[in-house]
Write an enzyme that holds these catalytic residues in place. Structure first.
Site, short mmCIF file in Angstrom:
data_model
loop_
_atom_site.label_atom_id
_atom_site.label_comp_id
_atom_site.label_asym_id
_atom_site.label_seq_id
_atom_site.Cartn_x
_atom_site.Cartn_y
_atom_site.Cartn_z
N HIS A 168 0.87 -1.18 0.00
CA HIS A 168 0.00 0.00 0.00
C HIS A 168 0.90 1.23 0.00
O HIS A 168 2.02 1.19 0.53
CB HIS A 168 -0.83 -0.04 1.29
CG HIS A 168 -1.90 1.00 1.39
ND1 HIS A 168 -1.66 2.27 1.84
CD2 HIS A 168 -3.23 0.94 1.14
CE1 HIS A 168 -2.80 2.95 1.86
NE2 HIS A 168 -3.76 2.16 1.43
N ASP A 179 2.89 -4.71 7.84
CA ASP A 179 1.69 -3.88 7.71
C ASP A 179 0.49 -4.82 7.84
O ASP A 179 0.18 -5.57 6.92
CB ASP A 179 1.72 -3.16 6.36
CG ASP A 179 0.38 -2.54 5.98
OD1 ASP A 179 -0.61 -2.70 6.73
OD2 ASP A 179 0.32 -1.91 4.91
N GLN A 185 -4.80 -5.05 6.71
CA GLN A 185 -5.84 -5.91 6.14
C GLN A 185 -5.86 -7.29 6.78
O GLN A 185 -6.62 -8.15 6.34
CB GLN A 185 -5.62 -6.08 4.63
CG GLN A 185 -5.79 -4.83 3.82
CD GLN A 185 -7.23 -4.32 3.79
OE1 GLN A 185 -8.18 -5.04 4.05
NE2 GLN A 185 -7.38 -3.04 3.50
N LYS A 200 -10.38 -0.76 10.44
CA LYS A 200 -10.50 -1.93 9.56
C LYS A 200 -10.97 -3.16 10.34
O LYS A 200 -11.16 -4.22 9.77
CB LYS A 200 -9.15 -2.26 8.92
CG LYS A 200 -8.47 -1.07 8.25
CD LYS A 200 -8.49 -1.16 6.77
CE LYS A 200 -7.54 -0.14 6.18
NZ LYS A 200 -7.96 0.33 4.88
N CYS A 254 -4.78 2.65 -3.60
CA CYS A 254 -3.52 3.10 -2.99
C CYS A 254 -2.43 2.06 -3.17
O CYS A 254 -1.60 1.84 -2.27
CB CYS A 254 -3.69 3.44 -1.52
SG CYS A 254 -4.80 4.83 -1.24
N1 PMP Z 1 -1.93 -0.84 4.46
C1 PMP Z 1 -2.91 -1.51 3.86
C2 PMP Z 1 -2.65 -2.86 3.29
C3 PMP Z 1 -4.17 -0.93 3.75
O1 PMP Z 1 -5.16 -1.58 3.14
C4 PMP Z 1 -4.40 0.37 4.30
C5 PMP Z 1 -5.74 1.06 4.20
N2 PMP Z 1 -6.37 0.94 2.95
C6 PMP Z 1 -3.33 1.00 4.93
C7 PMP Z 1 -2.11 0.36 4.99
C8 PMP Z 1 -3.47 2.36 5.51
O2 PMP Z 1 -4.30 2.33 6.62
P1 PMP Z 1 -4.81 3.69 7.29
O3 PMP Z 1 -5.35 4.53 6.17
O4 PMP Z 1 -5.86 3.24 8.25
O5 PMP Z 1 -3.63 4.32 7.95
#
Ligand code: PMP
Length: 419
Positions: free
Chosen positions: A136, A213, A216, A239, A377
């Site tokens: 991401h 990370d 998900q 999430k 993203c």
């Molecule tokens: N990493 C992954 C794999 C994600 O899916 C997301 C959110 N779409 C993020 C990081 C970022 O999370 P946040 O916007 O809650 O900081």
């Protein structure tokens, strides 16, 4: 009551009654464009059960005050709630020590914290950071900013066509200048579940720490940071059915203790003088300013809710839906799934010949079906598969086979309109 371990009303024997659990989520009981809402955008954010909504409301109604620095009753109650949330997250991740849990705004801030603090201290000119091709943006850009600042290099683990990582290529990327691996546990764009325990073992054999990370991952499978042996693990409350604006970073204690502050302000100091200041111990060293106190309360309610159902039951339910959805989507004319790795979680990303993903998303919305359309993203993933965007249905504990059926019916509308 949310622990119904009964036959799924959808007919699947997954041990979780999603139809009953839906009643816990008031937002789901509405129509969109005159159709019952089918919420399939859980990868972007999950909806909140009454348990979370009530916990946050009750906290503001009864116990709210600023934390740590008050001697009055409300401040003591709020502090107990916030610090209790740290214990709850420690238990949820099975961290060895409560001081290893740093509250952040979410995954993004957690990665930025590690990049600024650990990275600023330990990564310099000519050093290397290993990322994967499915990260991401929040696990790419903080490292790019660091790399630009200090003159470090980013090395990228390539993906196979099915969306799994090339682990031989990964092992070959390590060299004497490798300083950190940052890898996503579950890809938000592909659904791939990465073998992070194995990847961490490889990195540790080279003496290299690993940040995972987990944005998900946490809502879809049990995470045990000690079993993984990871050095950092980041996730976001929103999430996993909790509030937005709060999340946590797990950091191995010896690493956190050696790391400098990354933001200055109240609560992160031991002493302040114009001649020089000294820092609080972790985790407070990394928690400058007033945090999202009610968010921490909501996060506890969310973790209690999820654990009350059981992550194993949730995972089994979502795997059933994933298999059911994959089989049906493969029959939609012109549809191609992006991300077909053997180990996948709760995400169906796809393109349809001749139809832009945004048009798919718009037509589905008119049918009451909420999916995400775009690059998620994860622009390098789109580049890797040669598509500008995908449509993505991402599943949660309250989804049912009926939701997948509604998705497939709505996709028939798309193919009728654009076919
Ligand atoms: N990493 C992954 C794999 C994600 O899916 C997301 C959110 N779409 C993020 C990081 C970022 O999370 P946040 O916007 O809650 O900081």
């Amino acid at each position: 009551m949310n622990t119904a371990l009964q036959a799924d009303a959808t007919g699947a024997a997954t041990g979780l009654d999603a139809d009953r659990l839906r009643a816990d989520f008031p937002i789901l009981a509405q129509e969109v464009h005159g159709k019952p809402l089918v919420y399939l955008d859980n990868g972007a954010s999950t909806q909140k059960p009454n348990a979370v909504i009530d916990a946050v409301g009750d906290f503001y109604a009864r116990d709210y005050a600023n934390i740590h620095r008050g001697v009055h009753t409300l401040s003591e109650r709020a502090t107990a709630a916030f610090e209790g949330a740290r214990d709850r997250v420690q238990r949820f991740l099975n961290a060895a020590d409560r001081h290893e849990i740093v509250f952040t705004r979410g995954t993004t801030e957690a990665v930025n914290l590690v990049a600024a603090s650990f990275g600023g201290q330990r990564i310099g000119a000519g050093d290397e950071i290993i990322l994967t091709g499915m990260e991401h943006h929040s696990n790419i850009v903080p490292w790019q900013l660091l790399a630009e600042r200090v003159g470090a290099q980013i090395r990228v683990v390539p993906l196979f066509d099915d969306g799994s990582l090339d682990l031989e290529a990964y092992a070959a990327l390590f060299g004497p200048r490798t300083r950190l691996v940052a890898v996503v546990h579950v890809s938000n764009a592909l659904g791939t579940v990465n073998p992070v325990a194995e990847m961490i073992a490889t990195a540790h054999a080279h003496g290299v720490p690993v940040l995972v990370d987990g944005a998900q991952a946490v809502a879809h499978a049990r995470v045990d940071v000690q079993a993984l042996d990871c050095d950092f693990y980041a996730f976001s409350a929103h999430k996993i059915y909790g509030p937005s604006g709060i999340g946590a970073l797990y950091g191995r204690r010896e690493l956190l203790e050696a790391m400098p502050p990354w933001q200055g302000g109240g609560d992160m100091i031991r002493t302040v003088a114009f001649e020089g200041s000294t820092w609080a111990d972790p985790p407070y060293r990394f928690e400058a300013g007033t945090p999202h106190i009610a968010g921490a309360v909501g996060l506890v309610a969310a973790l209690d809710y999820v654990d009350g159902i059981g992550l194993d039951a949730i995972a089994a339910h979502e795997h059933d839906l994933l298999a059911y959805g994959t089989a049906l989507l493969e029959q939609v004319p012109g549809l191609r799934l992006i991300g077909t790795a053997a180990d996948k979680a709760a995400i169906l990303s796809f393109v349809i010949d001749g139809v832009h993903a945004h048009d798919i998303g718009t037509v589905l919305d008119f049918e009451g079906v909420a999916v995400r359309a775009g690059h998620h993203c994860a622009m390098p993933v789109m580049t890797r598969y040669g598509v500008p965007a995908t449509a993505r249905a991402s599943l949660g504990l309250y989804n049912t086979r009926a939701d997948i059926d509604a998705l497939v019916r709505a996709l028939q509308r798309v193919t009728e309109m654009f076919g």
